[in-house]
Design a protein around this motif. Structure first.
Motif, short mmCIF file in Angstrom:
data_model
loop_
_atom_site.label_atom_id
_atom_site.label_comp_id
_atom_site.label_asym_id
_atom_site.label_seq_id
_atom_site.Cartn_x
_atom_site.Cartn_y
_atom_site.Cartn_z
N LEU A 185 0.71 -1.11 0.56
CA LEU A 185 0.17 -0.17 0.66
C LEU A 185 0.51 1.45 0.24
O LEU A 185 0.43 2.48 -0.44
CB LEU A 185 -0.69 0.26 1.04
CG LEU A 185 -2.28 -0.71 1.40
CD1 LEU A 185 -2.58 -1.11 2.99
CD2 LEU A 185 -2.90 -0.30 0.29
N LYS A 222 -6.49 -0.01 4.94
CA LYS A 222 -6.75 2.09 4.42
C LYS A 222 -5.12 2.32 3.76
O LYS A 222 -4.64 2.35 4.61
CB LYS A 222 -7.29 2.17 5.81
CG LYS A 222 -8.47 1.76 6.14
CD LYS A 222 -9.55 2.39 7.34
CE LYS A 222 -10.26 1.35 7.96
NZ LYS A 222 -10.98 2.04 9.08
N ALA A 228 -9.37 6.27 -6.22
CA ALA A 228 -9.76 4.34 -6.59
C ALA A 228 -9.78 3.37 -7.21
O ALA A 228 -9.27 2.28 -7.70
CB ALA A 228 -9.95 4.15 -5.26
N ILE A 238 -10.00 3.93 1.16
CA ILE A 238 -10.36 3.54 0.22
C ILE A 238 -10.35 2.25 1.35
O ILE A 238 -8.65 1.80 2.38
CB ILE A 238 -9.97 2.57 -0.36
CG1 ILE A 238 -10.51 4.23 -1.73
CG2 ILE A 238 -10.46 0.95 -1.75
CD1 ILE A 238 -11.95 4.13 -1.96
N TYR A 240 -8.83 -1.90 1.81
CA TYR A 240 -8.82 -3.14 1.01
C TYR A 240 -8.85 -3.98 2.39
O TYR A 240 -8.41 -4.27 2.85
CB TYR A 240 -7.12 -2.78 0.86
CG TYR A 240 -7.03 -2.12 0.00
CD1 TYR A 240 -6.58 -2.68 -1.05
CD2 TYR A 240 -7.30 -0.88 0.14
CE1 TYR A 240 -6.81 -1.57 -2.78
CE2 TYR A 240 -6.85 0.13 -1.37
CZ TYR A 240 -6.98 -0.23 -2.06
OH TYR A 240 -6.13 0.66 -3.38
N TYR A 242 -6.35 -8.14 1.12
CA TYR A 242 -5.66 -8.76 0.85
C TYR A 242 -5.92 -10.45 1.12
O TYR A 242 -5.84 -10.53 2.33
CB TYR A 242 -4.82 -8.46 0.41
CG TYR A 242 -4.19 -6.51 0.55
CD1 TYR A 242 -3.48 -6.84 -0.92
CD2 TYR A 242 -4.23 -5.33 1.14
CE1 TYR A 242 -3.35 -5.99 -2.08
CE2 TYR A 242 -3.96 -4.49 0.61
CZ TYR A 242 -3.36 -4.60 -1.01
OH TYR A 242 -3.21 -3.57 -1.67
N LEU A 252 -7.21 -8.87 -4.27
CA LEU A 252 -7.44 -7.26 -2.93
C LEU A 252 -9.02 -7.65 -3.45
O LEU A 252 -9.69 -7.01 -4.62
CB LEU A 252 -7.05 -6.60 -3.38
CG LEU A 252 -7.06 -5.50 -4.78
CD1 LEU A 252 -7.71 -4.42 -5.28
CD2 LEU A 252 -5.34 -4.98 -4.64
N ARG A 253 -10.08 -6.74 -2.11
CA ARG A 253 -11.39 -6.49 -2.88
C ARG A 253 -11.05 -5.15 -1.69
O ARG A 253 -10.32 -4.74 -0.92
CB ARG A 253 -12.07 -7.31 -1.99
CG ARG A 253 -12.38 -8.33 -2.76
CD ARG A 253 -13.29 -9.09 -2.30
NE ARG A 253 -14.91 -8.34 -2.92
CZ ARG A 253 -16.20 -8.87 -2.13
NH1 ARG A 253 -15.92 -9.85 -2.05
NH2 ARG A 253 -17.56 -8.29 -2.65
N LYS A 254 -11.77 -4.37 -2.21
CA LYS A 254 -12.05 -2.72 -1.78
C LYS A 254 -13.01 -2.01 -2.06
O LYS A 254 -13.88 -2.32 -2.86
CB LYS A 254 -10.49 -1.53 -3.35
CG LYS A 254 -10.48 -1.50 -3.85
CD LYS A 254 -9.91 -1.19 -4.66
CE LYS A 254 -9.38 -0.40 -5.91
NZ LYS A 254 -8.31 0.69 -6.71
N ASP A 255 -13.47 -1.58 -1.29
CA ASP A 255 -14.53 -1.50 -0.32
C ASP A 255 -14.32 -0.12 -0.21
O ASP A 255 -14.40 0.93 0.79
CB ASP A 255 -15.60 -1.75 0.51
CG ASP A 255 -15.60 -3.28 0.24
OD1 ASP A 255 -16.16 -3.36 -0.79
OD2 ASP A 255 -15.43 -3.93 0.67
N SER A 263 -18.12 -1.46 -5.82
CA SER A 263 -17.17 -2.57 -4.92
C SER A 263 -16.23 -3.01 -6.05
O SER A 263 -16.90 -3.75 -7.46
CB SER A 263 -18.16 -3.20 -4.37
OG SER A 263 -18.42 -2.56 -3.30
#
Length: 355
Positions: A185, A222, A228, A238, A240, A242, A252-255, A263
């Motif tokens: 990150l 974060k 993003a 954001i 994350y 991982y 990775l998923r990021k919201d 998303s």
């Protein structure tokens, strides 16, 4: 060699159509070919050694045949035909034959080829838009059971999420270096300034890192990002998540912040081409992003284009684990995920791309 027991992506499935293709995996020349599908569905994929057992010609120079008794791959040199579909393949006497076995020799049509007249066959399957191959069956006394299949990427199988495959990207560095970059990150504000980060917001939260035999997981990470995702207009913090489910893959998923409907999930899948070279694909899954597929690909091309010269500049190109002296690397508080990844490689026994 542990790496030969792993599933590796070798090509995008959409690029394997009617003609056989030559690729190389871990130094093994392969021919990939696809049986003709039915009712608009893609046919089964095959991965064999790219060598005819008769006189050593490249099978990738041949052609795929549709036959009454199943698909066949024809050698370009003498026209020998090798069976594809195990359920349909038959010998001269109508008996089933194994996949890869020669079933017809044009110069001697009455000849019944013995079982030894067979191409070398490897396991192959399609997953996440890619063709995956493994060169050896796994020894589960050495390898975690979770690695007996390609890594899971649940959003790709969910019809509510849109799927876009980006790549291939050829990179002059090791696969582990590329995975570690994906998990990092703290480079966003410098390598991806104005896109994924900003120097004025360089601080990150590494969250909670969990390690196990099946990989590495990081929650509640974060970072502040000015953009993003492809369609973003404003900056936001954001969140994350991982995961590293495979030595040469990461997800990775990021919201985004509350109220943002978008998303994204991104999986990095890598084919190791050698200790200091690899080919990568990004499987993207989006929910609520109104950008079209080409805009998503351009965004990923731009971001990876920023990463590429940096990761290719790292020395050594292999990932140094436990080294001392001038090639040793020191760690900071933001490196918790990459340090956990290095320990996972050591536990798994990965040697390719590792110092």
């Amino acid at each position: 060699m542990i790496e030969q027991q792993l599933w590796h992506p070798v090509i995008a499935g959409m690029h394997l159509r009617d003609a056989p293709l030559a690729v190389t995996l871990l130094g093994q020349p392969l021919v990939l070919w696809r049986e003709h599908g039915h009712e608009g569905q893609p046919g089964v994929v095959h991965a064999w050694a790219d060598r005819c057992p008769h006189r050593g010609a490249q099978l990738s120079l041949g052609r795929v045949l549709t036959h009454l008794h199943g698909a066949r791959l024809e050698c370009p040199y003498h026209g020998w035909q090798f069976a594809g579909d195990a359920a349909a393949a038959q010998g001269h006497q109508g008996t089933p034959v194994a996949v890869g076995r020669c079933v017809h020799v044009p110069a001697a049509p009455a000849f019944e080829p013995p079982a030894a007249h067979c191409a070398q066959v490897f396991d192959a399957q399609e997953r996440h838009g890619l063709v995956w191959v493994r060169l050896e069956r796994p020894d589960l006394s050495q390898l975690p059971a979770s690695l007996s299949q390609p890594p899971a990427f649940e959003p790709w199988a969910d019809p509510l999420w849109r799927q876009v495959l980006c790549g291939p990207y050829e990179v002059a560095t090791s696969a582990p270096r590329l995975v570690e970059n994906f998990l990092d990150l703290s480079h966003f504000g410098f390598v991806h300034e104005g896109w994924l980060g900003a120097r004025s917001h360089a601080q990150v939260d590494t969250g909670r890192v969990e390690e196990g035999v099946d990989g590495v997981l990081a929650r509640e990470c974060k970072a502040w990002q000015p953009r993003a995702y492809a369609g973003a207009q404003d900056g936001a913090w954001i969140a994350y998540r991982y995961s590293v489910p495979h030595p040469f893959a990461a997800i990775l998923r990021k919201d985004a912040a509350d109220g943002d409907p978008v998303s994204n999930a991104i999986a990095l899948f890598i084919r190791p081409d050698g200790p200091e070279a690899c080919t990568a694909w990004f499987a993207m899954a989006t929910l609520g992003d109104l950008s079209d597929d080409e805009e998503l690909r351009r965004f990923q091309d731009t971001v990876f284009g920023q990463d590429k010269p940096i990761v290719e500049s790292q020395m050594p190109k292999t990932l140094p684990i436990g080294l001392s002296g001038r090639m040793a690397e020191v760690h900071g508080p933001a490196d918790r995920m990459s340090s956990a990844y290095r320990r996972y490689l050591a536990r798994t026994g990965i040697a390719l791309g590792v110092s």
